[in-house]
Design a protein around this motif. Structure first.
Motif, PDB file in Angstrom:
ATOM      1  N   SER A  31      19.238 -11.808  11.103  1.00 24.03           N
ATOM      2  CA  SER A  31      19.927 -11.278   9.993  1.00 24.03           C
ATOM      3  C   SER A  31      19.139 -10.267   9.366  1.00 24.03           C
ATOM      4  CB  SER A  31      20.343 -12.465   9.021  1.00 24.03           C
ATOM      5  OG  SER A  31      21.210 -12.040   8.015  1.00 24.03           O
ATOM      6  N   VAL A  32      19.438  -9.079   9.836  1.00 24.12           N
ATOM      7  CA  VAL A  32      19.034  -7.821   9.060  1.00 24.12           C
ATOM      8  C   VAL A  32      20.331  -7.024   8.276  1.00 24.12           C
ATOM      9  CG1 VAL A  32      18.042  -5.418   9.615  1.00 24.12           C
ATOM     10  CG2 VAL A  32      17.421  -7.405  11.085  1.00 24.12           C
ATOM     11  N   THR A  33      20.171  -7.203   6.999  1.00 24.66           N
ATOM     12  CA  THR A  33      20.942  -6.695   5.968  1.00 24.66           C
ATOM     13  C   THR A  33      20.594  -5.336   5.310  1.00 24.66           C
ATOM     14  OG1 THR A  33      20.168  -7.928   4.259  1.00 24.66           O
ATOM     15  CG2 THR A  33      21.918  -9.009   5.508  1.00 24.66           C
ATOM     16  N   ASP A  34      19.215  -4.831   5.810  1.00 22.32           N
ATOM     17  CA  ASP A  34      18.967  -3.508   5.097  1.00 22.32           C
ATOM     18  C   ASP A  34      19.291  -2.210   6.072  1.00 22.32           C
ATOM     19  OD1 ASP A  34      17.206  -4.826   3.570  1.00 22.32           O
ATOM     20  OD2 ASP A  34      15.533  -4.760   4.806  1.00 22.32           O
ATOM     21  N   GLY A  91      31.202  -2.214   8.308  1.00 21.22           N
ATOM     22  CA  GLY A  91      31.757  -3.497   8.555  1.00 21.22           C
ATOM     23  C   GLY A  91      32.754  -3.452   9.197  1.00 21.22           C
ATOM     24  N   ARG A  92      33.066  -4.460   9.943  1.00 17.27           N
ATOM     25  CA  ARG A  92      34.166  -4.626  11.190  1.00 17.27           C
ATOM     26  C   ARG A  92      34.441  -6.163  10.839  1.00 17.27           C
ATOM     27  NH1 ARG A  92      33.343  -0.123  10.609  1.00 17.27           N
ATOM     28  NH2 ARG A  92      33.621   1.378  12.108  1.00 17.27           N
ATOM     29  N   GLU A  93      36.014  -6.304  10.719  1.00 20.82           N
ATOM     30  CA  GLU A  93      36.468  -7.885  10.872  1.00 20.82           C
ATOM     31  C   GLU A  93      35.784  -8.588  12.254  1.00 20.82           C
ATOM     32  OE1 GLU A  93      40.762 -10.087  10.957  1.00 20.82           O
ATOM     33  OE2 GLU A  93      40.535  -7.850  10.667  1.00 20.82           O
ATOM     34  N   GLY A  94      35.206  -9.872  11.773  1.00 18.56           N
ATOM     35  CA  GLY A  94      34.838 -10.714  12.766  1.00 18.56           C
ATOM     36  C   GLY A  94      33.405 -10.648  13.204  1.00 18.56           C
ATOM     37  N   HIS A  95      32.726  -9.574  12.702  1.00 15.65           N
ATOM     38  CA  HIS A  95      31.473  -9.208  13.014  1.00 15.65           C
ATOM     39  C   HIS A  95      30.603  -9.251  11.521  1.00 15.65           C
ATOM     40  CE1 HIS A  95      31.881  -7.816  17.110  1.00 15.65           C
ATOM     41  NE2 HIS A  95      32.984  -7.581  16.747  1.00 15.65           N
ATOM     42  N   GLU A  96      29.547  -9.899  11.451  1.00 12.01           N
ATOM     43  CA  GLU A  96      28.449  -9.921  10.357  1.00 12.01           C
ATOM     44  C   GLU A  96      28.069  -8.656   9.927  1.00 12.01           C
ATOM     45  OE1 GLU A  96      27.972 -12.659   8.799  1.00 12.01           O
ATOM     46  OE2 GLU A  96      28.590 -14.305  10.205  1.00 12.01           O
ATOM     47  N   ASN A  97      27.890  -8.496   9.008  1.00  4.21           N
ATOM     48  CA  ASN A  97      27.476  -7.289   8.164  1.00  4.21           C
ATOM     49  C   ASN A  97      25.937  -6.879   8.265  1.00  4.21           C
ATOM     50  OD1 ASN A  97      28.220  -4.668   7.143  1.00  4.21           O
ATOM     51  ND2 ASN A  97      27.753  -5.563   5.134  1.00  4.21           N
ATOM     52  N   VAL A 127      29.221   6.321   8.035  1.00  5.51           N
ATOM     53  CA  VAL A 127      29.031   7.756   9.063  1.00  5.51           C
ATOM     54  C   VAL A 127      28.401   8.784   8.462  1.00  5.51           C
ATOM     55  CG1 VAL A 127      30.845   9.242  10.269  1.00  5.51           C
ATOM     56  CG2 VAL A 127      31.097   6.465  10.118  1.00  5.51           C
ATOM     57  N   GLU A 128      28.825   8.948   7.050  1.00 15.95           N
ATOM     58  CA  GLU A 128      28.113  10.113   6.559  1.00 15.95           C
ATOM     59  C   GLU A 128      26.750  10.281   6.607  1.00 15.95           C
ATOM     60  OE1 GLU A 128      32.010   9.785   5.307  1.00 15.95           O
ATOM     61  OE2 GLU A 128      30.502   8.189   5.026  1.00 15.95           O
ATOM     62  N   GLU A 129      25.990   8.995   6.359  1.00 13.66           N
ATOM     63  CA  GLU A 129      24.394   8.900   6.685  1.00 13.66           C
ATOM     64  C   GLU A 129      23.971   9.247   7.906  1.00 13.66           C
ATOM     65  OE1 GLU A 129      22.824   5.408   3.838  1.00 13.66           O
ATOM     66  OE2 GLU A 129      24.409   4.714   4.979  1.00 13.66           O
ATOM     67  N   LEU A 130      24.834   8.793   8.940  1.00 13.17           N
ATOM     68  CA  LEU A 130      24.380   8.955  10.292  1.00 13.17           C
ATOM     69  C   LEU A 130      24.540  10.509  10.634  1.00 13.17           C
ATOM     70  CD1 LEU A 130      26.009   6.074  12.219  1.00 13.17           C
ATOM     71  CD2 LEU A 130      23.699   6.422  11.323  1.00 13.17           C
ATOM     72  N   VAL A 131      25.549  11.046  10.130  1.00 11.35           N
ATOM     73  CA  VAL A 131      26.023  12.510  10.457  1.00 11.35           C
ATOM     74  C   VAL A 131      24.502  13.312   9.688  1.00 11.35           C
ATOM     75  CG1 VAL A 131      27.363  14.616   9.962  1.00 11.35           C
ATOM     76  CG2 VAL A 131      28.413  12.192  10.559  1.00 11.35           C
ATOM     77  N   ALA A 149      23.810   6.135  19.547  1.00 11.07           N
ATOM     78  CA  ALA A 149      24.228   5.074  20.396  1.00 11.07           C
ATOM     79  C   ALA A 149      24.290   3.911  19.698  1.00 11.07           C
ATOM     80  CB  ALA A 149      23.409   5.132  21.707  1.00 11.07           C
ATOM     81  N   LEU A 150      25.513   3.263  19.177  1.00 13.01           N
ATOM     82  CA  LEU A 150      25.598   1.963  18.355  1.00 13.01           C
ATOM     83  C   LEU A 150      25.778   0.924  19.338  1.00 13.01           C
ATOM     84  CD1 LEU A 150      27.991   3.399  15.304  1.00 13.01           C
ATOM     85  CD2 LEU A 150      25.126   3.776  15.935  1.00 13.01           C
ATOM     86  N   GLY A 151      25.575  -0.249  18.650  1.00 13.94           N
ATOM     87  CA  GLY A 151      25.920  -1.371  19.352  1.00 13.94           C
ATOM     88  C   GLY A 151      26.063  -2.668  18.242  1.00 13.94           C
ATOM     89  N   HIS A 152      26.681  -3.766  18.622  1.00 13.21           N
ATOM     90  CA  HIS A 152      26.964  -4.762  17.656  1.00 13.21           C
ATOM     91  C   HIS A 152      28.669  -5.127  17.900  1.00 13.21           C
ATOM     92  CE1 HIS A 152      27.063  -7.911  14.685  1.00 13.21           C
ATOM     93  NE2 HIS A 152      27.636  -7.023  13.921  1.00 13.21           N
ATOM     94  N   ILE A 153      29.236  -4.109  17.734  1.00 15.16           N
ATOM     95  CA  ILE A 153      30.771  -4.220  17.651  1.00 15.16           C
ATOM     96  C   ILE A 153      31.318  -4.057  19.082  1.00 15.16           C
ATOM     97  CG2 ILE A 153      33.056  -3.281  16.863  1.00 15.16           C
ATOM     98  CD1 ILE A 153      30.979  -4.299  14.626  1.00 15.16           C
TER      99      ILE A 153
END
Length: 420
Positions: A140-143, A168-174, A180-184, A192-196
């Protein structure tokens, strides 16, 4: 210079596929190894496309290994890539966080696993690529990990690897939330994202930010085409990217409208038509299918009372067609009968229906009924006391929910005897 790479995530190697009921003739062996076969497809695709490297954005494993065979299988596939001079960059996700995996194997030299204590950068001078990443130290990494990723390297194609729920996505832990603005704002060329587990493009270009989805669906909530993303780089910029299918078993929900069906046989034939369409779309893959039988149907009582007959005829149909597993059958049809008219006829059936209607609102009567059913409840086998279709006689709401089934049972047998 032009080259390509593959972005994959959420492989969940050796994860058991859930929700598949066993029955005679079902293709158990073919689907038991689905996640392994999907990984083989991933490696095959990398070799066929002659990509420069492969990115795995977390959750390579589903959790701690039961034995070393899971790790050995992964090493064998990475060795195939090593022989083709294809590098692999991976991070740990919430399922294979450092704190969860107790067994380790030395990975081939072509595999780079990013650390979990801070984000670091791997540079390929030949390709002029800078890859930034950090894995999960614990489940559980919430940072917001992205906030601490290094700045871009000028003159390089900058790629960030991150296991995250993003906004945040429904059905997935946060986990590892970020915007998106931070990534941009990092100035990278690709994230390259993962988890969803559902493929989703969050930002199309400058930078491209996306979840490729998992490479193999594992249960009925992961339906449809699963695979990876192939990314093409040209003259130091992301030129294009596209999805590539890798799954060997595809989950589908099959909606069958029974409103025009007079009999169970009519429903089975309608199901056959739907299955044939799904088979064509699956392009030779195994199918795991959940049926939803719906509609206000003349066959409603038949379907409810003869549910086992319906299920096993659908299984038989699947065996006949081949490469299909019936995961579950949900009968959601409704009656065509006008219950109000029946209750106004002052017949014995009307009296029974009136009693059932009244008992819904009489908690005392329901409680007495539950006490009468205590011995029956205690004698039920484990499988009938658990799961979504469980018979729980400890709560009056269970009886209320089942009263419609009782009504259907009574109506069916009366209609059958009357020759209706």
């Amino acid at each position: 210079m032009a080259f390509s790479f593959i972005h994959a995530a959420d492989i969940h190697l050796d994860s058991p596929l859930r929700g598949l009921e066993k029955y005679e003739g079902a293709p158990v062996e073919e689907i038991r190894n689905a996640t392994r076969e999907a990984l083989i497809n991933l490696v095959n695709k990398a070799i066929e496309q002659q990509v420069s490297f492969l990115i795995i954005a977390g959750d390579l494993y589903d959790g701690d290994w039961k034995d070393y065979n899971t790790g050995l299988f992964f090493v064998s596939q990475m060795t195939r890539l090593q022989k083709e001079n294809i590098k692999v960059y991976l991070i740990r996700g919430n399922h294979d966080a450092q704190s969860l995996i107790t067994k380790e194997l030395k990975l081939p030299d072509n595999v780079v696993a990013f650390p979990v204590d801070q984000a670091t950068t791997e540079v390929d001078e030949e390709l002029k690529v800078a890859i930034h990443g950090q894995g999960f130290a614990s489940r559980s990494v919430t940072d917001n990990l992205a906030k601490e990723y290094p700045g871009k390297l000028d003159g390089y194609v900058n790629i960030g690897i991150l296991h995250t729920s993003a906004t945040g996505r429904e059905g997935h832990e946060n986990y590892a939330p970020c915007s998106v603005e931070e990534l941009v704002a990092k100035g990278y060329d690709y994230w390259a994202l993962g988890h969803i587990h559902l493929r989703e493009v969050l930002h199309e270009q400058n930078p491209a930010i996306l979840f490729p989805g998992n490479i193999q669906g594992r249960h009925i909530r992961e339906t449809g085409d699963k695979g990876c993303t192939i990314v093409h780089v040209k003259d130091g910029h992301i030129d294009s990217y596209e999805h590539q299918s890798l799954d060997v078993l595809r989950w589908e929900v099959c909606e069958v409208d029974a409103s025009m069906s007079e009999t169970i046989d009519d429903v089975i034939e309608a199901a056959r038509t739907h299955l044939e369409q799904l088979q064509q779309q699956a392009d030779g893959r195994f199918l795991a299918v959940r049926f939803h039988i719906t509609g206000s149907s003349p066959a409603h009582q038949q379907l409810i009372v003869q549910k086992d007959h319906v299920i096993n005829n659908l299984r038989s149909l699947a065996l006949e067609m081949g490469d299909i597993w019936i995961e579950k059958v949900k009968i959601k049809t409704t009656r065509l009968l006008n219950m109000d008219e029946l209750q106004e006829q002052h017949t014995p059936i009307a009296t029974i229906l009136e009693f059932l209607e009244n008992v819904k609102y009489d908690d005392d009567a329901l409680q007495l009924l539950l006490e009468e059913l205590t011995d029956i409840h205690n004698a039920l086998p484990y499988e009938l006391k658990n799961g979504e279709d469980a018979l729980d006689f400890s709560d009056t709401s269970t009886v209320k929910d089942r009263l419609k089934e009782v009504e259907d049972l009574i109506l069916y047998h009366i209609q059958t005897k009357a020759g209706v």
